[in-house]
Design a protein around this motif. Structure first.
Motif, PDB file in Angstrom:
ATOM      1  N   CYS A 172      31.129  79.933 -32.878  1.00 23.53           N
ATOM      2  CA  CYS A 172      30.904  78.577 -33.346  1.00 23.53           C
ATOM      3  C   CYS A 172      32.057  77.603 -33.679  1.00 23.53           C
ATOM      4  CB  CYS A 172      30.340  78.790 -35.207  1.00 23.53           C
ATOM      5  SG  CYS A 172      28.966  79.694 -35.429  1.00 23.53           S
ATOM      6  N   GLN A 173      33.161  77.561 -33.788  1.00 24.99           N
ATOM      7  CA  GLN A 173      34.198  76.634 -33.491  1.00 24.99           C
ATOM      8  C   GLN A 173      34.723  76.301 -32.294  1.00 24.99           C
ATOM      9  OE1 GLN A 173      37.542  78.937 -36.349  1.00 24.99           O
ATOM     10  NE2 GLN A 173      36.697  78.069 -37.925  1.00 24.99           N
ATOM     11  N   ALA A 174      34.547  77.504 -31.570  1.00 30.39           N
ATOM     12  CA  ALA A 174      34.616  76.993 -29.845  1.00 30.39           C
ATOM     13  C   ALA A 174      33.463  75.641 -29.424  1.00 30.39           C
ATOM     14  CB  ALA A 174      35.577  77.763 -29.284  1.00 30.39           C
ATOM     15  N   GLU A 175      32.476  76.302 -29.507  1.00 30.94           N
ATOM     16  CA  GLU A 175      31.733  76.020 -28.691  1.00 30.94           C
ATOM     17  C   GLU A 175      31.264  74.868 -29.134  1.00 30.94           C
ATOM     18  OE1 GLU A 175      30.590  76.934 -25.677  1.00 30.94           O
ATOM     19  OE2 GLU A 175      32.307  78.465 -25.760  1.00 30.94           O
ATOM     20  N   GLU A 176      31.194  75.062 -30.375  1.00 30.73           N
ATOM     21  CA  GLU A 176      30.130  73.973 -31.391  1.00 30.73           C
ATOM     22  C   GLU A 176      29.039  73.918 -31.192  1.00 30.73           C
ATOM     23  OE1 GLU A 176      31.954  70.068 -30.511  1.00 30.73           O
ATOM     24  OE2 GLU A 176      33.835  69.856 -30.551  1.00 30.73           O
ATOM     25  N   ASP A 221      19.658  75.192 -26.125  1.00 30.46           N
ATOM     26  CA  ASP A 221      20.752  75.680 -24.680  1.00 30.46           C
ATOM     27  C   ASP A 221      21.488  76.119 -25.488  1.00 30.46           C
ATOM     28  OD1 ASP A 221      21.865  76.014 -22.116  1.00 30.46           O
ATOM     29  OD2 ASP A 221      23.096  73.845 -22.634  1.00 30.46           O
ATOM     30  N   ILE A 222      21.177  77.825 -24.346  1.00 29.64           N
ATOM     31  CA  ILE A 222      21.708  79.084 -25.171  1.00 29.64           C
ATOM     32  C   ILE A 222      23.613  78.995 -24.417  1.00 29.64           C
ATOM     33  CG2 ILE A 222      21.976  81.725 -25.377  1.00 29.64           C
ATOM     34  CD1 ILE A 222      19.190  81.566 -26.015  1.00 29.64           C
ATOM     35  N   VAL A 223      24.092  78.703 -25.196  1.00 29.15           N
ATOM     36  CA  VAL A 223      25.554  78.168 -24.306  1.00 29.15           C
ATOM     37  C   VAL A 223      26.476  79.558 -24.510  1.00 29.15           C
ATOM     38  CG1 VAL A 223      25.707  76.174 -25.219  1.00 29.15           C
ATOM     39  CG2 VAL A 223      26.718  77.664 -26.497  1.00 29.15           C
ATOM     40  N   CYS A 224      26.404  80.586 -25.305  1.00 27.13           N
ATOM     41  CA  CYS A 224      27.151  81.886 -25.532  1.00 27.13           C
ATOM     42  C   CYS A 224      26.403  83.132 -25.650  1.00 27.13           C
ATOM     43  CB  CYS A 224      28.274  81.646 -26.419  1.00 27.13           C
ATOM     44  SG  CYS A 224      29.447  82.380 -26.142  1.00 27.13           S
ATOM     45  N   TYR A 225      26.163  83.987 -26.230  1.00 26.90           N
ATOM     46  CA  TYR A 225      26.217  85.124 -27.479  1.00 26.90           C
ATOM     47  C   TYR A 225      27.478  86.164 -27.275  1.00 26.90           C
ATOM     48  CZ  TYR A 225      24.979  86.800 -22.786  1.00 26.90           C
ATOM     49  OH  TYR A 225      24.731  87.187 -21.042  1.00 26.90           O
ATOM     50  N   CYS A 226      26.547  86.339 -28.237  1.00 24.97           N
ATOM     51  CA  CYS A 226      28.115  87.294 -28.749  1.00 24.97           C
ATOM     52  C   CYS A 226      27.907  88.376 -30.256  1.00 24.97           C
ATOM     53  CB  CYS A 226      29.573  85.828 -29.536  1.00 24.97           C
ATOM     54  SG  CYS A 226      29.012  85.514 -30.843  1.00 24.97           S
TER      55      CYS A 226
END
Length: 615
Positions: free
Chosen positions: A451-455, A437-442
């Motif tokens: 990494c800290q915000a999305e765990e 599940d790709i929760v974010c891209y940056c």
């Protein structure tokens, strides 16, 4: 002699070309690997008598090396195997006890059954308990009379439907092929072997001869092979039971009709010949039974009602509210509608997951089986474990999708700008590996913060990244090896079982054509939007060819951006901007950012070369 399990092992080796692991066989047959090894000793001896060797290798398993023609010949030899040459297991003994009771109106004693099966009286008494349990599921009574013996008591139609079930469940695809080919292709040299019990075989062969004589190629479009075999076997059962004085109900004669279609005329002609040879009257109800008319008339199946009641019953038994899953209702309704339509009878339906379902989900299997008996009622499919196993699979998928939390790996995708091709990567990776599940891209600069915000559990990046979680470095457009590396990492994190479960439940087949089409469409639209916005801000004052060149450049720039192929930053160093160009530079950059195009400064500087010509 071969035991029943050794017989099935021999047949499995003939039907499987790939090596089979002994461990897998032990799981399939529910016995220890040592028991399988003992069985294989006799199996090897049987193949040796046929001039073949069973190959084995520790790392691969066991297999039979021979041609397709040789396999067919060996399969034919195996089907000729006399029943007396197979040690009957309990399942086979139960089947033979029931059939022997169907062939007589008299009582049979335990001593007679013991002699027939060559086992002890105590074994027979134990088997009769299983016979009683099987008969109960068909609403048939095992009548016990002290000092006299045992016999069957029940509705005649139910007795015949049970007989059909027992016979059909003993047939495999090869045997069905042989039986139908003897009729449709007039290939009389094909042996029936021991497919049918001795009391049925003479009647079957006589009925088959007449059916083959009346069969014509024009019937192929009107008659499925499964129906052809159903007619033939039901005709055999009908004749056998009538010779015992066991009609279905009434003795009303079949009246000739002048408006019969070709299929009905074919069946009537065959039955008239058979009944004449056997000196039996052609009864109306016997024709209705053989043709399947009685089954259709007696069972007006409301599939919608059955589906709802089945889900309700299983929900109550398993204490899981399956009614909350609308997909289960639609999928189960579709399956039952297809399988029960027109009262049709299907031959032995193969379900490769049947044994695993019964072993690993015994409670759910039993609940579904009871619901079938309760709501499908007298339909001949109700006791087929293969049919029930398919229904169980619908409930398992519902449970896994709706009520059981699937293990997913939360992934962060890192690319040069954090956008663009990231959407394509997300679609591709999630379709290839449903457990992801790709929760974010940056961008590279935002990794630590995200990494800290999305765990996140895993990072997929086009650059080497140092992080506290595992990192998989991939090409801008992940190649097959990149996907496999991601899959390997995911499997290590959640386990192969959960990874396979997600693959099964998501049922997502990766299709690059869909992604390519969507991406191409987005690139074209984005290129048009960017070019239109820039031309509005900086109208062209030179000839039309410059406008076409500029638009082509913008489209190619968007294409480079999406596929992470932008101009390198060295271009900026080699083309220093004048102070007077800075305002235009920031204006162009802002327009592109408004269109969600965060391109390199080198790309913006290149665009300026066009725009400055129009001042």
């Amino acid at each position: 002699m071969l035991s029943a399990r050794e017989f099935h092992l021999t047949n499995k080796l003939l039907n499987t070309k790939a090596p089979i692991r002994i461990k897998d066989l032990s799981i399939e047959f529910g016995v220890s690997t040592r028991a399988i090894k003992y069985d294989l000793e006799n199996v090897r001896k049987w193949f040796k008598l046929q001039g073949k060797t069973v190959n084995s290798q520790t790392s691969k398993g066991i297999w039979l090396q021979c041609s397709d023609r040789e396999r067919t010949e060996l399969r034919g030899i195996l089907t000729q195997f006399k029943r007396s040459q197979i040690y009957p297991d309990q399942t086979m003994r139960v089947r033979r006890i029931i059939l022997s009771l169907l062939w007589t109106n008299d009582y049979k004693t335990a001593a007679q059954l013991s002699e027939m099966l060559a086992v002890s009286r105590n074994t027979i008494l134990s088997d009769l308990n299983h016979v009683d349990e099987f008969l109960t599921s068909w609403n048939i009574e095992l009548e016990r009379k002290q000092r006299t013996g045992y016999r069957l008591h029940g509705n005649e139609l139910q007795l015949r439907l049970m007989l059909e079930h027992i016979i059909y469940n003993s047939l495999d695809d090869y045997q069905i092929y042989k039986l139908t080919t003897r009729i449709t292709k007039k290939e009389r040299q094909i042996e029936i072997g021991t497919i049918l019990e001795e009391p049925l075989k003479p009647i079957y062969e006589m009925a088959e001869n007449h059916m083959s004589a009346f069969y014509s190629p024009s019937l192929a479009s009107l008659l499925r092979l499964s129906d052809l075999l159903k007619f033939l076997l039901r005709l055999t059962f009908s004749v056998k039971r009538l010779t015992m004085g066991r009609a279905i109900h009434s003795y009303r004669m079949l009246q000739p009709s002048h408006d019969q279609d070709e299929l009905s005329l074919f069946l009537v002609n065959v039955m008239e010949k058979v009944y004449t040879d056997m000196q039996l009257p052609l009864l109306e109800e016997e024709y209705a039974y053989v043709a399947g008319i009685m089954e259709k008339e007696s069972e007006q199946i409301d599939v919608v009602d059955i589906t709802e009641k089945m889900i309700q019953y299983v929900s109550e038994q398993e204490r899981i509210d399956y009614k909350k899953d609308p997909k289960l209702y639609s999928n189960l309704l579709s399956h039952l509608s297809l399988r029960l339509q027109n009262g049709s009878f299907y031959l032995n339906e193969m379900n490769p997951m049947e044994d695993e379902v019964k072993r690993n989900h015994a409670s759910l299997f039993q609940s579904v089986k009871e619901s079938c008996r309760k709501y499908v009622k007298q339909h001949t499919l109700i006791a087929q474990d293969s049919f029930i196993s398919f229904i169980v699979l619908h409930f398992l998928v519902s449970y896994e999708n709706t009520f059981k939390r699937k293990k997913k790996v939360k992934v962060l995708y890192v690319c040069s700008t954090g956008r663009g091709v990231a959407r394509l990567i997300k679609n591709r990776v999630e379709k290839e590996i449903p457990a992801v599940d790709i929760v974010c891209y940056c961008s590279l600069l935002e990794v630590e913060e995200i990494c800290q915000a999305e765990e996140v559990d895993l990072i997929i990046s086009v650059f080497p990244v140092e992080a506290a979680v595992p990192v998989v470095v991939v090409e801008p457009l992940p190649a097959k090896r990149d996907i496999e590396e991601i899959r390997k990492q995911v499997r290590a994190m959640i386990g192969s079982d959960d990874e396979q479960t997600n693959e099964l439940l998501e049922n997502n087949e990766f299709t690059i054509s869909e992604d390519s089409e969507n991406l191409s469409q987005e690139i074209i639209l984005k290129g048009f939007e960017a070019a239109h916005a820039l031309l509005e801000a900086f109208p062209i004052k030179s000839e039309e060819r410059w406008k076409n060149a500029f638009m082509m450049h913008v489209f190619l720039m968007v294409h480079r951006y999406y596929f992470d192929k932008q101009y390198d930053q060295y271009l900026y160093a080699n083309n220093q901007m004048l102070d007077s160009d800075e305002e235009m530079f920031h204006s162009v950059q802002q327009i592109l950012q408004d269109k969600d195009l965060h391109v390199h400064e080198a790309e913006v500087i290149t665009l300026l070369q066009y725009l400055k010509k129009w001042k």
